[in-house]
Design an enzyme around this catalytic site. Structure first.
Site: not given
Length: 337
Positions: A22, A145, A149, A172, A174-175, A218, A278
């Site tokens: 990924g 989710y 985690k 992390p 947002n990648l 973000r 949002d």
């Protein structure tokens, strides 16, 4: 960044990277190779479906790893999280459960778990600090989710105390980056916007539609920077304390859309749909712990990372409906916006 003259503690280790096909996994594999790690195993879902205990245990028997970097995830944006709350909880919990237990049975050297910023409480003070991780319930649209985690963190802590399993745990923001998921049904905000803007430009559309009001904020981290933090944790950290990875730069979604549009050459109108959620009002982390413990800081400015991602997408996409060049296997992407 590690010294080029110093040998990495990972040198000579056999490393399994779940989700290694990924977006994040590919960057992690490259960081490992740059450190001289040559024995890297990337399990494919067709061979090892990690949702099943038998497959996870077979992976340990076949690969005989010293270190496992668990990046694989089933994850999507706000809409995908709303449509699949049960699936996302089960899939992410099952993978972590089986892989961590397998690590104990195989007595591996270290287990590295990539968590998600979605695990933080909905109303966490900004910037998010690791000590606030348990001070409330996550934002509802992606709580299943995020809780799954976070449960992996609890499991790793228990296994460290009872069985002595060394581990690291990263959170992390947002990648984004090359090999991201551009499938419109499951992609996150940046790849979704890139695809919308490029397709609108090609079709001559004057408007693109975006969910929500654009007021939420973000923080975005380029995938290569995240990969460096993860590999550094694998080298240095044996205790599953949560460690934030962030770029120290918060941006409103409304401003992000304009940056992406500029990078794609879209000059039309942005239409907002306030009937859509949002998500969490604000997200940005304090990455002081990563700096202190890992010597890590993000180095890629958002505008530069966006250009690289847009360029990659233009080179690798096709015009087939729903095409997604990143999802050749179960991979880890960015937490939902």
């Amino acid at each position: 960044m590690p010294s080029q003259l110093a040998r990495s503690p990972l040198h000579g280790a056999r490393v399994v990277v779940s989700g290694g096909a990924g977006c994040l996994g590919r960057a992690v594999v490259e960081k490992l190779r740059a450190r001289g790690v040559t024995d890297i195993v990337v399990p494919r879902r067709r061979d090892y479906d990690l949702l099943h205990e038998e497959a996870a245990m077979r992976l340990y028997r076949d690969a005989r790893p010293d270190i496992v970097l668990h990046l694989a995830a089933e994850v999507g944006g706000i809409g995908a999280n709303q449509a699949n709350p049960g699936r996302y909880f089960f899939a992410n919990m099952a993978m972590a459960l089986h892989l961590i237990e397998g690590a104990r049975r195989a007595a591996i050297r270290k287990f590295v778990q990539v968590g998600t910023i979605c695990s933080y409480p909905k109303f966490t003070p900004v910037p998010f600090r690791e000590d606030d991780l348990w001070n409330g319930y996550p934002e509802e649209t992606n709580a299943p989710y995020g809780v799954a985690k976070k449960a992996a963190l609890v499991m790793l802590d228990g296994y460290r105390r009872q069985y002595g399993l060394a581990s690291s745990y990263l959170l992390p923001v947002n990648l984004y980056g090359p090999w991201d998921n551009f499938d419109p049904s499951t992609s996150h905000v940046i790849p979704a916007l890139i695809r919308k803007c490029i397709e609108a430009t090609e079709k001559g559309s004057e408007t693109i539609e975006c969910w929500g009001t654009g007021s939420a904020s973000r923080e975005f981290l380029f995938v290569d920077d995240a990969a460096e933090g993860i590999v550094s944790a694998a080298e240095r950290i044996d205790d599953p304390m949560p460690i934030n990875l962030g770029a120290s730069s918060e941006i409103a979604i409304r401003d992000l859309v304009r940056l992406v549009a500029d990078a794609c050459g879209f000059t039309g109108r942005i239409a907002w749909d306030p009937s859509k959620p949002d998500g969490q009002p604000r997200r940005a982390v304090d990455a002081t712990r990563a700096c202190e413990l890992l010597g890590w800081r993000a180095s890629t400015p958002l505008a530069e990372g966006l250009r690289a991602t847009v360029d990659w997408y233009r080179r690798n996409r096709t015009h087939r409906s729903g095409y997604d060049p990143s999802r050749s296997d179960l991979g880890s992407s960015s937490p939902s916006p």
